[in-house]
Every structure is written in structure tokens, then in C-alpha cells.
Design a protein around this motif. Structure first.
Motif, PDB file in Angstrom:
ATOM      1  N   ARG A 298     -22.251 -21.990 -35.110  1.00 53.72           N
ATOM      2  CA  ARG A 298     -21.572 -22.245 -33.837  1.00 53.72           C
ATOM      3  C   ARG A 298     -21.713 -23.710 -33.422  1.00 53.72           C
ATOM      4  O   ARG A 298     -20.761 -24.321 -32.944  1.00 53.72           O
ATOM      5  CB  ARG A 298     -22.163 -21.344 -32.752  1.00 53.72           C
ATOM      6  N   THR A 299     -22.933 -24.228 -33.600  1.00 58.57           N
ATOM      7  CA  THR A 299     -23.170 -25.632 -33.226  1.00 58.57           C
ATOM      8  C   THR A 299     -22.286 -26.562 -34.043  1.00 58.57           C
ATOM      9  O   THR A 299     -21.704 -27.526 -33.517  1.00 58.57           O
ATOM     10  CB  THR A 299     -24.650 -25.989 -33.438  1.00 58.57           C
ATOM     11  N   LEU A 300     -22.183 -26.290 -35.341  1.00 56.18           N
ATOM     12  CA  LEU A 300     -21.359 -27.138 -36.200  1.00 56.18           C
ATOM     13  C   LEU A 300     -19.869 -26.967 -35.893  1.00 56.18           C
ATOM     14  O   LEU A 300     -19.098 -27.920 -35.948  1.00 56.18           O
ATOM     15  CB  LEU A 300     -21.638 -26.797 -37.667  1.00 56.18           C
ATOM     16  N   SER A 301     -19.471 -25.758 -35.569  1.00 52.53           N
ATOM     17  CA  SER A 301     -18.056 -25.492 -35.299  1.00 52.53           C
ATOM     18  C   SER A 301     -17.595 -26.108 -33.987  1.00 52.53           C
ATOM     19  O   SER A 301     -16.470 -26.591 -33.888  1.00 52.53           O
ATOM     20  CB  SER A 301     -17.815 -23.983 -35.270  1.00 52.53           C
ATOM     21  N   GLN A 302     -18.479 -26.081 -32.974  1.00 52.89           N
ATOM     22  CA  GLN A 302     -18.140 -26.631 -31.656  1.00 52.89           C
ATOM     23  C   GLN A 302     -16.865 -26.007 -31.099  1.00 52.89           C
ATOM     24  O   GLN A 302     -16.000 -26.682 -30.531  1.00 52.89           O
ATOM     25  CB  GLN A 302     -17.999 -28.159 -31.722  1.00 52.89           C
ATOM     26  N   GLY A 303     -16.719 -24.698 -31.280  1.00 55.60           N
ATOM     27  CA  GLY A 303     -15.613 -23.981 -30.699  1.00 55.60           C
ATOM     28  C   GLY A 303     -14.293 -24.127 -31.409  1.00 55.60           C
ATOM     29  O   GLY A 303     -13.254 -23.691 -30.891  1.00 55.60           O
ATOM     30  N   ARG A 304     -14.299 -24.694 -32.606  1.00 52.48           N
ATOM     31  CA  ARG A 304     -13.028 -24.924 -33.309  1.00 52.48           C
ATOM     32  C   ARG A 304     -12.590 -23.732 -34.155  1.00 52.48           C
ATOM     33  O   ARG A 304     -11.508 -23.750 -34.714  1.00 52.48           O
ATOM     34  CB  ARG A 304     -13.151 -26.169 -34.197  1.00 52.48           C
ATOM     35  N   HIS A 305     -13.459 -22.716 -34.323  1.00 52.71           N
ATOM     36  CA  HIS A 305     -13.138 -21.578 -35.176  1.00 52.71           C
ATOM     37  C   HIS A 305     -13.452 -20.260 -34.474  1.00 52.71           C
ATOM     38  O   HIS A 305     -14.242 -20.224 -33.525  1.00 52.71           O
ATOM     39  CB  HIS A 305     -13.944 -21.639 -36.483  1.00 52.71           C
ATOM     40  N   THR A 306     -12.825 -19.205 -34.957  1.00 56.30           N
ATOM     41  CA  THR A 306     -13.200 -17.853 -34.549  1.00 56.30           C
ATOM     42  C   THR A 306     -14.330 -17.394 -35.468  1.00 56.30           C
ATOM     43  O   THR A 306     -14.143 -17.279 -36.674  1.00 56.30           O
ATOM     44  CB  THR A 306     -12.012 -16.892 -34.669  1.00 56.30           C
ATOM     45  N   LEU A 307     -15.493 -17.147 -34.883  1.00 57.59           N
ATOM     46  CA  LEU A 307     -16.691 -16.819 -35.671  1.00 57.59           C
ATOM     47  C   LEU A 307     -17.149 -15.417 -35.342  1.00 57.59           C
ATOM     48  O   LEU A 307     -17.328 -15.076 -34.170  1.00 57.59           O
ATOM     49  CB  LEU A 307     -17.806 -17.818 -35.361  1.00 57.59           C
ATOM     50  N   GLU A 341      -9.361 -26.215 -38.307  1.00 62.11           N
ATOM     51  CA  GLU A 341      -9.514 -25.807 -36.913  1.00 62.11           C
ATOM     52  C   GLU A 341      -8.575 -24.644 -36.600  1.00 62.11           C
ATOM     53  O   GLU A 341      -7.406 -24.640 -36.985  1.00 62.11           O
ATOM     54  CB  GLU A 341      -9.213 -26.988 -35.992  1.00 62.11           C
ATOM     55  N   GLY A 342      -9.098 -23.665 -35.899  1.00 64.61           N
ATOM     56  CA  GLY A 342      -8.334 -22.470 -35.590  1.00 64.61           C
ATOM     57  C   GLY A 342      -8.501 -21.364 -36.606  1.00 64.61           C
ATOM     58  O   GLY A 342      -7.985 -20.260 -36.402  1.00 64.61           O
ATOM     59  N   GLY A 343      -9.202 -21.616 -37.698  1.00 62.56           N
ATOM     60  CA  GLY A 343      -9.418 -20.606 -38.723  1.00 62.56           C
ATOM     61  C   GLY A 343     -10.485 -19.601 -38.333  1.00 62.56           C
ATOM     62  O   GLY A 343     -11.162 -19.725 -37.308  1.00 62.56           O
ATOM     63  N   ARG A 344     -10.657 -18.600 -39.179  1.00 54.18           N
ATOM     64  CA  ARG A 344     -11.588 -17.513 -38.897  1.00 54.18           C
ATOM     65  C   ARG A 344     -12.693 -17.482 -39.948  1.00 54.18           C
ATOM     66  O   ARG A 344     -12.442 -17.653 -41.145  1.00 54.18           O
ATOM     67  CB  ARG A 344     -10.844 -16.173 -38.887  1.00 54.18           C
ATOM     68  N   ILE A 345     -13.926 -17.235 -39.479  1.00 58.70           N
ATOM     69  CA  ILE A 345     -15.084 -17.143 -40.368  1.00 58.70           C
ATOM     70  C   ILE A 345     -15.832 -15.862 -40.037  1.00 58.70           C
ATOM     71  O   ILE A 345     -16.252 -15.653 -38.888  1.00 58.70           O
ATOM     72  CB  ILE A 345     -16.011 -18.360 -40.206  1.00 58.70           C
ATOM     73  N   ASP A 346     -15.987 -14.982 -41.010  1.00 60.52           N
ATOM     74  CA  ASP A 346     -16.690 -13.711 -40.828  1.00 60.52           C
ATOM     75  C   ASP A 346     -18.000 -13.754 -41.606  1.00 60.52           C
ATOM     76  O   ASP A 346     -18.006 -13.898 -42.837  1.00 60.52           O
ATOM     77  CB  ASP A 346     -15.837 -12.545 -41.329  1.00 60.52           C
ATOM     78  N   ILE A 347     -19.112 -13.608 -40.894  1.00 64.50           N
ATOM     79  CA  ILE A 347     -20.445 -13.559 -41.492  1.00 64.50           C
ATOM     80  C   ILE A 347     -20.938 -12.119 -41.371  1.00 64.50           C
ATOM     81  O   ILE A 347     -20.909 -11.551 -40.279  1.00 64.50           O
ATOM     82  CB  ILE A 347     -21.411 -14.521 -40.784  1.00 64.50           C
ATOM     83  N   SER A 348     -21.400 -11.552 -42.482  1.00 61.62           N
ATOM     84  CA  SER A 348     -21.814 -10.145 -42.426  1.00 61.62           C
ATOM     85  C   SER A 348     -22.999  -9.888 -43.336  1.00 61.62           C
ATOM     86  O   SER A 348     -23.256 -10.627 -44.289  1.00 61.62           O
ATOM     87  CB  SER A 348     -20.640  -9.233 -42.825  1.00 61.62           C
ATOM     88  N   TRP A 349     -23.688  -8.791 -42.999  1.00 64.38           N
ATOM     89  CA  TRP A 349     -24.796  -8.291 -43.819  1.00 64.38           C
ATOM     90  C   TRP A 349     -24.650  -6.775 -43.929  1.00 64.38           C
ATOM     91  O   TRP A 349     -24.364  -6.101 -42.944  1.00 64.38           O
ATOM     92  CB  TRP A 349     -26.141  -8.636 -43.195  1.00 64.38           C
TER      93      TRP A 349
END
Length: 459
Positions: A298-307, A341-349
Motif C-alpha cells: 500500500r505504501t509503495l502504491s500510494q493509492g494508484r492501484h486496487t489492492l 496506475e489503475g490496475g488491480r493486484i490480488d494477494i492471497s494465501w
């Protein structure tokens, strides 16, 4: 010498016995001398015939396979038969022993990791082990007694054999096209040659990677140093306004941070390669790792992506927390860096059906061509070098991820398609996982949300 004495005595006794018989028989005919001589001659002749028959029996045995005992006669022929048989049996035992030693020697050569090929005085293949056959593309049986230059036609190898100067090995591509060979020839015997081959493909690859590594490190450090040096000269030589000075200082700080990140990654790699594997009795909370990974992303993205962050299991993993956090963070941060910017990133376990655990990062970035995927974990390998530098990458992140995965018994899997994004999966074995003990948490706690499965939109 007893056989000689007995042979002489037997001849003398036969002669005397024949003479006596002749004398007795010749008395009535009044020719005692003639009958004595005739009797002695006949008895000696009979003895000679018997002696000859014994010799014939021995010769017949010698002409055969000698797989039976020699004729057991007394006297001269018995002595000869015994000594000949003993000599033959000793020779056979010696031959068996020599054959066993030769087979043992050839088995030792066959077990050698290097290729061994023997050439006769005409340059024909006398023998080769399976490694040499594999190196040169030969058949150990079919190609025996064939000229080596008719079968291995690599120009460097043929010229090396013809030159006759074998002080240094010759290096050339393997005839099967699968690697690089180093071949050394040694003379032995009378005009024969011993050809020793070694597959140096991995060594050449390692040397190439080492050279590339040194060159890349030098280049990566030289670039920000050049920028810093230029800014320092500018600030020393030119009067800058306060705004210009602040801008220059910001750029200098960025370059210094870039060098610091590079050095940090290099030190991390060196530590991973030089330290023992993490203990399997130190348990790390997966939820805790995920929260830290999400926070950094989130810190690196600075609101530029859907996380989004999704976890379906409250698990613990055995290993080194700092290493695991470094690997997971690298995957998440790479997705942030390379996703527009504006892309989506899905992190899962999630825990798979076989008990293994899977950490996954899926993005909607530009994707990666298939031919680049096997090389992604090489140090400083970049699909797009200029873009990687613009995003702040050092080219070492995925190499660190691979080392951490291997040290924890896991593996890194990459699935990507140009224009459709990428999915990076870090899979840990079931032996390294266990379910975490349940603990009460306040309602709405962030870690509880991560375990249940939370979705956050940072745009």
C-alpha cells in the motif's frame, strides 16, 4: 632328476632281461651271442614303443583344451605331464586374475565422471566409457575400431589431434549440440592416445553468470555514482537557487537510496547463499507476514492501484521470518512497480488439498513473454531494463525469492501472458506448515480481517 635315473635303470634292466631270455632261447641253436643281442634289442624296442605311446597320450592332451588332468603316467612322461599341467593351471589362474583386475580397472574408469577414450596407433577407437560415448555421440560397441576423426568431425578437435601438441586442452561445442566439451589428449604406449573429455557446460555458464554479475553490479553502482558526481560538480560550480538546490538534493537522495537498496539486496543474497537452512522448529504467523506485505505494498502504491488481500487459513510456517518477509514483499512490490496506475493486484494465501501452502500475487500488468520466464530469477536479468530502473528495481528481487523458496523447501511458479498480467505463486511444503492456535481478537481487528479474507480498494 629321479625320472632320469629310473628311466636309465628301466632301459638297462630291459636290456639285461632281453639278453638273458635270448641266451636261454638261443642255447639250443648254438648262437648265444646273436640271441642275446636280439633279445636285448626286442625288449628295448618294446620299452620304446610303450614310451612312445605315453608321449602320444601327452601330446593328444596338449592338443586338446587341457580342461582335464594330464595323463598320470610314471617316469619321464608323467613328470613332463605334471609340470606342463601345473604351468598351464598357473597361467590360467594368472589370466583369470589379470582379467578380473582389467574388468575392475575398466569399471573404475566407467564410474569416472569424465569421458575416457583410448585410440590405437591408427587413431581408431579401442575402447571408451559411457561418459565419452555420450560426450562424442558414439556407440561403444558399434564404433569400436572406427577412426575417431570419421565420427567426431568438430574442426577444433580434428585440428587438435593432428597438431600433436597436447599441453593444453581444446574446448569446442559437443557434437550432440547440448553443451561444451573440454578435451585433453595424452600419449601412452607405442603411438597410442588417451582422450579425456569433460563436460564444462555448467562451468562455462557459471563463469558467464559471474562475469555478467560483476559487470552488472559495476554498471548498477556506476550509474547512480555518475549522477551523484554530476550533481556535486553542478552544485560546486554553479550558483543554484533554493528551489534548484532542493530539486538536486532530492534527485541525489533518490540515487543514494538506489545504491543503498542495491547493496542491501546484494548483502541479502550473500547471506542466503552462505548461511545454513532455516530451522524447522521456529514458527512464523502467516497472518502477521501478510499484514506487513500488504502494508508495504500500500505504501509503495500510494493509492494508484486496487489492492486486495485474501487469506482462507490461520496458518504458521516454519522458517526465518526475515527471509520469508523479504520474499513475499518482493513479489508484492514487483506487482506494484510493474502494474500501471489503475490496475488491480490480488494477494492471497491458501492451503492446498495436499497440505502445502500457496502465497499468490496476481496483477493486471503488461505480462511477460514466455521465453523470458525461465530466466526471471537470474541476477540482474530484466525483461525491460530501462523500465526496471524507472520503477526502482535492482534486478535481484526474484533471485532472492528463489533462494528463500529453496531454503524453505518450496518453489516459485510463474504464469504470465503478454497483455493479461502475471501470477507469481510461492508454494511451501506441508511439512513446513501447521494451523495456528486460535486466539481472541477485538472485533474489526485488521489481522482478523486478513485471516477471514479482506478486500480493500486503495484508489
Amino acid at each position: 632328476m629321479t625320472w632320469l635315473v629310473s628311466r636309465l635303470l628301466a632301459g638297462l634292466v630291459a636290456m639285461l632281461l632281453g639278453g638273458v631270455i635270448g641266451y636261454v632261447v638261443g642255447g639250443p641253436v648254438h648262437a648265444p651271442v646273436l640271441t642275446v643281442l636280439l633279445g636285448g634289442t626286442l625288449t628295448v624296442g618294446a620299452l620304446a614303443i610303450v614310451d612312445t605311446l605315453r608321449g602320444v597320450r601327452l601330446i593328444d592332451w596338449l592338443r586338446g583344451a587341457q580342461d582335464t588332468d594330464a595323463p598320470r603316467d610314471a617316469g619321464f612322461w608323467g613328470e613332463i605331464g605334471y609340470r606342463v599341467e601345473r604351468s598351464i593351471r598357473a597361467r590360467e589362474r594368472s589370466t583369470v586374475q589379470e582379467k578380473a583386475r582389467l574388468e575392475q580397472f575398466l569399471e573404475a574408469i566407467e564410474a569416472s565422471p569424465n569421458g575416457v577414450l583410448m585410440l590405437d596407433v591408427s587413431g581408431q577407437i579401442d575402447w571408451c566409457n559411457s561418459v565419452a560415448a555420450s560426450h562424442f555421440g558414439l556407440d561403444p560397441r558399434r564404433d569400436r575400431l572406427q577412426r575417431i576423426t570419421n565420427l567426431v568431425r568438430a574442426p577444433a578437435f580434428v585440428a587438435y589431434l593432428q597438431m600433436g601438441n597436447y599441453r593444453e586442452p581444446v574446448v569446442f561445442p559437443s557434437p550432440n549440440g547440448l553443451g561444451t566439451l573440454s578435451v585433453l589428449v595424452r600419449d601412452y604406449g607405442e603411438g597410442m592416445k588417451l582422450v579425456l573429455s569433460q563436460d564444462i557446460t555448467e562451468r562455462e555458464r557459471a563463469d558467464g553468470m559471474r562475469r555478467d554479475f560483476v559487470a552488472n553490479v559495476s554498471h548498477e553502482i556506476r550509474t547512480p555514482l555518475t549522477v551523484l558526481s554530476g550533481f556535486i560538480e553542478t552544485m560546486s560550480a554553479l550558483p543554484l537557487t533554493e528551489v534548484e538546490s532542493r530539486r538536486v538534493l532530492v534527485l541525489m537522495g533518490q540515487q543514494a537510496q538506489r545504491m543503498q537498496t542495491l547493496v542491501s539486496d546484494l548483502l541479502t543474497l550473500a547471506q542466503l547463499e552462505g548461511s545454513p537452512r532455516p530451522a524447522a522448529d521456529r514458527w512464523v504467523s502467516v497472518s502477521k507476514l501478510l499484514l506487513q506485505v500488504e502494508g508495504d505494498a500500500r505504501t509503495l502504491s500510494q493509492g494508484r492501484h486496487t489492492l486486495t488481500l485474501v487469506s482462507d487459513d490461520a496458518a504458521q510456517i516454519a522458517g526465518a521470518e526475515t527471509e520469508l518477509l523479504s520474499a513475499l514483499t518482493n513479489l508484492a512490490n514487483n506487482a506494484v512497480r510493474y502494474t500501471p496506475e489503475g490496475g488491480r493486484i490480488d494477494i492471497s494465501w491458501r492451503v492446498l488439498t495436499d497440505g502445502s501452502g500457496e502465497f499468490s500475487v496476481k496483477d493486471t500488468g503488461p505480462g511477460i513473454e514466455r521465453e523470458h520466464i525461465p530466466r526471471l530469477t537470474e541476477r540482474f536479468y530484466r525483461v525491460d531494463g530501462s523500465r526496471s530502473r524507472d520503477t526502482g528495481g535492482t534486478g535481484l528481487g526474484l533471485s532472492i525469492v528463489k533462494h528463500v523458496a529453496q531454503r524453505h523447501g518450496g518453489e516459485l511458479d510463474v504464469q504470465s501472458e503478454p497483455g493479461k498480467g502475471s501470477t507469481f505463486r510461492l508454494i511451501f511444503p506441508a511439512a513446513r506448515l501447521r494451523r495456528a492456535a486460535a486466539s481472541p481478537r477485538p472485533q474489526g481487528d485488521a489481522s482478523d480481517a486478513a485471516v477471514r479474507g479482506a478486500t480493500a480498494d486503495t484508489r
